[in-house]
Design a protein around this motif. Structure first.
Motif, PDB file in Angstrom:
ATOM      1  N   LEU A 431       0.821  -1.213   0.000  1.00 38.59           N
ATOM      2  CA  LEU A 431       0.000   0.000   0.000  1.00 38.59           C
ATOM      3  C   LEU A 431       0.851   1.258   0.000  1.00 38.59           C
ATOM      4  CD1 LEU A 431      -3.005   0.768   0.040  1.00 38.59           C
ATOM      5  CD2 LEU A 431      -2.872   0.863   2.527  1.00 38.59           C
ATOM      6  N   LEU A 432       2.006   1.232   0.634  1.00 37.31           N
ATOM      7  CA  LEU A 432       2.888   2.402   0.699  1.00 37.31           C
ATOM      8  C   LEU A 432       3.386   2.823  -0.678  1.00 37.31           C
ATOM      9  CD1 LEU A 432       5.023   1.568   3.880  1.00 37.31           C
ATOM     10  CD2 LEU A 432       3.263   3.344   3.660  1.00 37.31           C
ATOM     11  N   VAL A 433       3.504   1.868  -1.601  1.00 36.42           N
ATOM     12  CA  VAL A 433       4.007   2.166  -2.947  1.00 36.42           C
ATOM     13  C   VAL A 433       3.104   3.164  -3.657  1.00 36.42           C
ATOM     14  CG1 VAL A 433       4.573   1.172  -5.202  1.00 36.42           C
ATOM     15  CG2 VAL A 433       5.116  -0.089  -3.113  1.00 36.42           C
ATOM     16  N   GLU A 434       1.800   3.098  -3.356  1.00 37.16           N
ATOM     17  CA  GLU A 434       0.836   3.971  -4.028  1.00 37.16           C
ATOM     18  C   GLU A 434       1.109   5.452  -3.738  1.00 37.16           C
ATOM     19  OE1 GLU A 434      -4.039   4.296  -4.372  1.00 37.16           O
ATOM     20  OE2 GLU A 434      -3.103   2.411  -3.733  1.00 37.16           O
ATOM     21  N   TYR A 435       1.752   5.739  -2.599  1.00 33.49           N
ATOM     22  CA  TYR A 435       2.014   7.124  -2.220  1.00 33.49           C
ATOM     23  C   TYR A 435       3.212   7.725  -2.974  1.00 33.49           C
ATOM     24  CZ  TYR A 435      -1.315   6.413   1.547  1.00 33.49           C
ATOM     25  OH  TYR A 435      -2.466   6.152   2.259  1.00 33.49           O
ATOM     26  N   LEU A 436       3.841   6.936  -3.838  1.00 28.50           N
ATOM     27  CA  LEU A 436       4.929   7.481  -4.660  1.00 28.50           C
ATOM     28  C   LEU A 436       4.394   8.375  -5.773  1.00 28.50           C
ATOM     29  CD1 LEU A 436       7.173   4.264  -5.030  1.00 28.50           C
ATOM     30  CD2 LEU A 436       7.547   6.228  -3.520  1.00 28.50           C
ATOM     31  N   GLY A 437       3.092   8.283  -6.064  1.00 23.15           N
ATOM     32  CA  GLY A 437       2.471   9.148  -7.063  1.00 23.15           C
ATOM     33  C   GLY A 437       2.837   8.807  -8.492  1.00 23.15           C
ATOM     34  N   LEU A 438       3.148   7.555  -8.774  1.00 26.40           N
ATOM     35  CA  LEU A 438       3.512   7.130 -10.126  1.00 26.40           C
ATOM     36  C   LEU A 438       2.262   6.803 -10.940  1.00 26.40           C
ATOM     37  CD1 LEU A 438       6.422   4.720  -9.098  1.00 26.40           C
ATOM     38  CD2 LEU A 438       6.624   7.103  -9.850  1.00 26.40           C
ATOM     39  N   ALA A 439       2.453   6.551 -12.219  1.00 28.56           N
ATOM     40  CA  ALA A 439       1.343   6.140 -13.082  1.00 28.56           C
ATOM     41  C   ALA A 439       0.775   4.811 -12.579  1.00 28.56           C
ATOM     42  CB  ALA A 439       1.827   5.996 -14.522  1.00 28.56           C
ATOM     43  N   SER A 440      -0.499   4.581 -12.841  1.00 30.98           N
ATOM     44  CA  SER A 440      -1.178   3.398 -12.314  1.00 30.98           C
ATOM     45  C   SER A 440      -0.486   2.099 -12.727  1.00 30.98           C
ATOM     46  CB  SER A 440      -2.640   3.376 -12.774  1.00 30.98           C
ATOM     47  OG  SER A 440      -3.355   4.431 -12.187  1.00 30.98           O
ATOM     48  N   TRP A 441      -0.103   1.996 -14.001  1.00 30.98           N
ATOM     49  CA  TRP A 441       0.501   0.745 -14.481  1.00 30.98           C
ATOM     50  C   TRP A 441       1.865   0.490 -13.827  1.00 30.98           C
ATOM     51  CZ3 TRP A 441       5.240   0.805 -16.903  1.00 30.98           C
ATOM     52  CH2 TRP A 441       5.688   2.028 -17.399  1.00 30.98           C
ATOM     53  N   LEU A 442       2.636   1.563 -13.627  1.00 30.64           N
ATOM     54  CA  LEU A 442       3.943   1.425 -13.000  1.00 30.64           C
ATOM     55  C   LEU A 442       3.801   1.116 -11.508  1.00 30.64           C
ATOM     56  CD1 LEU A 442       6.988   1.535 -13.305  1.00 30.64           C
ATOM     57  CD2 LEU A 442       6.887   4.038 -12.976  1.00 30.64           C
ATOM     58  N   THR A 443       2.849   1.779 -10.868  1.00 30.59           N
ATOM     59  CA  THR A 443       2.569   1.511  -9.457  1.00 30.59           C
ATOM     60  C   THR A 443       2.199   0.055  -9.253  1.00 30.59           C
ATOM     61  OG1 THR A 443       1.772   3.778  -9.085  1.00 30.59           O
ATOM     62  CG2 THR A 443       1.068   2.099  -7.507  1.00 30.59           C
ATOM     63  N   LEU A 444       1.360  -0.469 -10.141  1.00 28.92           N
ATOM     64  CA  LEU A 444       0.899  -1.851 -10.039  1.00 28.92           C
ATOM     65  C   LEU A 444       2.055  -2.842 -10.162  1.00 28.92           C
ATOM     66  CD1 LEU A 444      -1.576  -3.692  -9.760  1.00 28.92           C
ATOM     67  CD2 LEU A 444      -1.834  -3.600 -12.249  1.00 28.92           C
ATOM     68  N   ILE A 445       2.943  -2.606 -11.115  1.00 31.05           N
ATOM     69  CA  ILE A 445       4.097  -3.498 -11.322  1.00 31.05           C
ATOM     70  C   ILE A 445       4.997  -3.521 -10.084  1.00 31.05           C
ATOM     71  CG2 ILE A 445       6.223  -3.830 -12.642  1.00 31.05           C
ATOM     72  CD1 ILE A 445       4.707  -2.742 -15.087  1.00 31.05           C
ATOM     73  N   ILE A 446       5.290  -2.328  -9.564  1.00 34.23           N
ATOM     74  CA  ILE A 446       6.156  -2.241  -8.378  1.00 34.23           C
ATOM     75  C   ILE A 446       5.495  -2.901  -7.175  1.00 34.23           C
ATOM     76  CG2 ILE A 446       7.292  -0.651  -6.761  1.00 34.23           C
ATOM     77  CD1 ILE A 446       7.579   1.321  -9.080  1.00 34.23           C
ATOM     78  N   GLN A 447       4.187  -2.698  -7.033  1.00 35.24           N
ATOM     79  CA  GLN A 447       3.461  -3.288  -5.906  1.00 35.24           C
ATOM     80  C   GLN A 447       3.519  -4.817  -5.939  1.00 35.24           C
ATOM     81  OE1 GLN A 447      -0.364  -1.252  -6.428  1.00 35.24           O
ATOM     82  NE2 GLN A 447      -0.061  -0.248  -4.443  1.00 35.24           N
ATOM     83  N   VAL A 448       3.347  -5.394  -7.112  1.00 38.91           N
ATOM     84  CA  VAL A 448       3.387  -6.855  -7.234  1.00 38.91           C
ATOM     85  C   VAL A 448       4.771  -7.386  -6.858  1.00 38.91           C
ATOM     86  CG1 VAL A 448       3.279  -8.781  -8.867  1.00 38.91           C
ATOM     87  CG2 VAL A 448       1.558  -6.971  -8.963  1.00 38.91           C
ATOM     88  N   ILE A 449       5.807  -6.733  -7.342  1.00 37.03           N
ATOM     89  CA  ILE A 449       7.185  -7.161  -7.030  1.00 37.03           C
ATOM     90  C   ILE A 449       7.469  -7.032  -5.535  1.00 37.03           C
ATOM     91  CG2 ILE A 449       9.631  -6.640  -7.408  1.00 37.03           C
ATOM     92  CD1 ILE A 449       8.838  -5.697 -10.243  1.00 37.03           C
ATOM     93  N   VAL A 450       7.088  -5.888  -4.957  1.00 36.27           N
ATOM     94  CA  VAL A 450       7.306  -5.666  -3.517  1.00 36.27           C
ATOM     95  C   VAL A 450       6.537  -6.698  -2.694  1.00 36.27           C
ATOM     96  CG1 VAL A 450       6.838  -4.091  -1.601  1.00 36.27           C
ATOM     97  CG2 VAL A 450       7.840  -3.216  -3.721  1.00 36.27           C
ATOM     98  N   GLY A 451       5.272  -6.933  -3.061  1.00 36.52           N
ATOM     99  CA  GLY A 451       4.437  -7.870  -2.311  1.00 36.52           C
ATOM    100  C   GLY A 451       5.001  -9.284  -2.322  1.00 36.52           C
ATOM    101  N   ALA A 452       5.349  -9.771  -3.509  1.00 33.73           N
ATOM    102  CA  ALA A 452       5.894 -11.132  -3.619  1.00 33.73           C
ATOM    103  C   ALA A 452       7.221 -11.244  -2.873  1.00 33.73           C
ATOM    104  CB  ALA A 452       6.076 -11.502  -5.088  1.00 33.73           C
ATOM    105  N   GLY A 453       8.078 -10.237  -3.031  1.00 34.94           N
ATOM    106  CA  GLY A 453       9.390 -10.266  -2.378  1.00 34.94           C
ATOM    107  C   GLY A 453       9.292 -10.249  -0.869  1.00 34.94           C
ATOM    108  N   VAL A 454       8.458  -9.366  -0.341  1.00 34.76           N
ATOM    109  CA  VAL A 454       8.307  -9.243   1.110  1.00 34.76           C
ATOM    110  C   VAL A 454       7.730 -10.519   1.713  1.00 34.76           C
ATOM    111  CG1 VAL A 454       7.015  -8.060   2.950  1.00 34.76           C
ATOM    112  CG2 VAL A 454       8.123  -6.733   1.134  1.00 34.76           C
ATOM    113  N   TYR A 455       6.701 -11.060   1.078  1.00 39.31           N
ATOM    114  CA  TYR A 455       6.038 -12.243   1.646  1.00 39.31           C
ATOM    115  C   TYR A 455       6.952 -13.468   1.630  1.00 39.31           C
ATOM    116  CZ  TYR A 455       2.232 -15.376   2.902  1.00 39.31           C
ATOM    117  OH  TYR A 455       1.439 -16.286   3.568  1.00 39.31           O
TER     118      TYR A 455
END
Length: 489
Positions: A431-455
């Motif tokens: 959820l914190l990634v969304e506060y970077l203010g990036l484009a939706s598609w880029l935000t989504l890609i980063i979020q998926v990578i962060v989520g999988a990596g963290v878990y």
């Protein structure tokens, strides 16, 4: 083949089938949602409520009894088929003649004939329920994979072509009917089932003695699940129902894939071990731990990426569905846990307990819904009643299994807690990634990578048992392939 290997093979094909169907359906629904508006989806959702309720009478009870009973003959399948066909005729007639009243009640004058045509899918669905009972009993889910994925591809293409040609609601109706028809035809050619013109009412009575309780339980559950949609359709409008159902469908796609796999494999597996409480308890623990480890991060991650995901896949016009999506991520996350507890009760032959639990759960669920409608007057309040009921239901569903198999509620909470906590931490990071203010598609890609990596990192750090089990299984498969490859030379 040993029982454990048969269960593993069955689970593999069932999960593959569910995720294959889910993935295909997900893509097709995205395309259709972009072509059509929320109003049309709300109209279709209203019509499907009635075919879903009718299907309970047709497909539930007898099918579970065919899977559950130790001794089932070809005559049993034939008998169930003819009884199901008769029930289907009654259900279709009820929908056909009540269609004008339904259109008036929901102020949808254009749904009379679409509803009548849509209800025709009850007939192939009745035949398919008997075929699926045989497949579930034999845990031969490879056939279900081929039939369902093939049916989805055909029906999806048909629906898209009709939508592109401006056929609106009829495109959705045709897509829904063709999916059931094609799946039934494919299964008819692949499942070895000889249906004869024969109905043994003595056997029907035996099957009904077990199945009627499940039928009533399923009817109560279906009416309750559809009640929220009925209230929203009546109290608000088709567009609101469209947003509500679209938000609910995102987590539902994932949950149904896992939950149906768990139900299809666990009932025959637990039934085969019903005389050994220790083995049943161990099977339940493995199922609950694994389901939680897979589902909790999926739901937490989906809730965290909801806004950019909807924007990228469906477009800005569908963003009002995001709050509903997030609420249902929590509500549905515990569904596989509920199913595992209920399947254990069924496997022990205690459909009477199953029925009592359903009545109790729906009683407090209806009370919560009435409070939401009377005092809050918003569709979000109606959606939030699911959060309240799923928390209480975790306790209600687990209580009987302390006595039946020696697996208490607190024992289940202990098994669930590690995955739940890791999923919450992962969801917060995403959820914190969304506060970077990036484009939706880029935000989504980063979020998926962060989520999988963290878990995965947290799973390895805390050495979660489902993580170790899955990794050991993956390593074993890779090692086996490596040995085969080296042996080929």
């Amino acid at each position: 083949m040993s029982n454990s290997k048969k269960i593993a093979k069955g689970l593999f094909w069932k999960i593959l089938e569910r995720f294959g169907v889910t993935g295909t359906q997900f893509v097709l629904q995205i395309i259709l949602a972009r072509l059509l508006g929320a109003e049309l989806y709300g109209t279709l959702s209203t019509m499907i409520i009635f075919t879903t309720i009718a299907n309970v009478f047709i497909q539930t009870g007898f099918s579970s009894a065919l899977v559950r009973n130790k001794d089932v003959t070809e005559d049993d399948y034939s008998s169930v088929w003819w009884v199901s066909l008769g029930i289907t005729g009654v259900m279709y007639a009820a929908i056909f003649f009540s269609a004008p009243m339904i259109s008036v009640f929901f102020k949808m004058p254009d749904i009379v004939w679409p509803l009548r045509i849509l209800a025709l899918m009850l007939f192939p669905g009745a035949l398919n329920s008997v075929q699926l009972a045989k497949v579930n009993r034999e845990m031969d889910f490879r056939k279900v994979f081929y039939s369902n994925v093939g049916a989805l591809l055909f029906s999806g293409v048909l629906g898209i072509v009709m939508a592109l040609n401006g056929m609106g609601l009829w495109a959705l109706v045709a897509q829904s009917i063709s999916k059931v028809v094609v799946a039934c035809i494919v299964m008819r050619f692949t499942v070895k089932l000889k249906l004869r013109f024969h109905c043994d009412f003595k056997r029907i009575k035996v099957l009904l003695s077990f199945g009627w309780k499940l039928l009533v339980s399923s009817l109560i559950d279906t009416l309750y699940q559809e009640l929220r949609s009925l209230v929203i359709a009546k109290k608000f409008d088709g567009g609101t129902l469209g947003y509500y159902n679209r938000g609910k469908h995102f987590p539902q796609f994932i949950i149904h894939a896992v939950n149906s796999a768990v139900q299809s494999v666990m009932l025959p597996a637990l039934s085969s071990e019903q005389d050994d409480r220790t083995r049943m308890r161990n099977l339940m623990r493995t199922s609950i731990r694994t389901s939680a480890y897979i589902i909790f991060p999926m739901m937490a991650g989906l809730a965290a990426v909801a806004a950019p995901l909807v924007d990228v896949l469906l477009g800005e016009k569908w963003l009002p569905c995001v709050p509903y999506l997030q609420v249902y991520c929590f509500t549905l996350a515990f569904q596989p846990i509920h199913s595992c507890n209920l399947q254990a009760i069924n496997a022990m032959g205690r459909s009477d307990i199953f029925l009592i639990l359903e009545i109790v759960k729906k009683a407090y669920g209806v009370i919560a819904l009435i409070i939401a409608v009377v005092f809050f007057h918003t569709p979000m309040a109606i959606a939030l009643t699911g959060v309240f009921t799923t928390i209480i239901s975790c306790v209600v569903n687990a209580l009987p299994n302390k006595k039946l198999v020696g697996y208490s509620y607190f024992g289940q909470v202990k098994d669930l807690t590690p995955s739940f906590c890791l999923a919450l931490v992962m969801g917060g990071c995403v959820l914190l990634v969304e506060y970077l203010g990036l484009a939706s598609w880029l935000t989504l890609i980063i979020q998926v990578i962060v989520g999988a990596g963290v878990y995965l990192a947290l799973s390895a750090l805390f050495k979660l048992s489902p993580y170790k089990m899955i990794m050991d299984r993956v390593k074993a498969v890779l090692l086996k392939k490596r040995k085969k490859s080296s042996g080929a030379f």
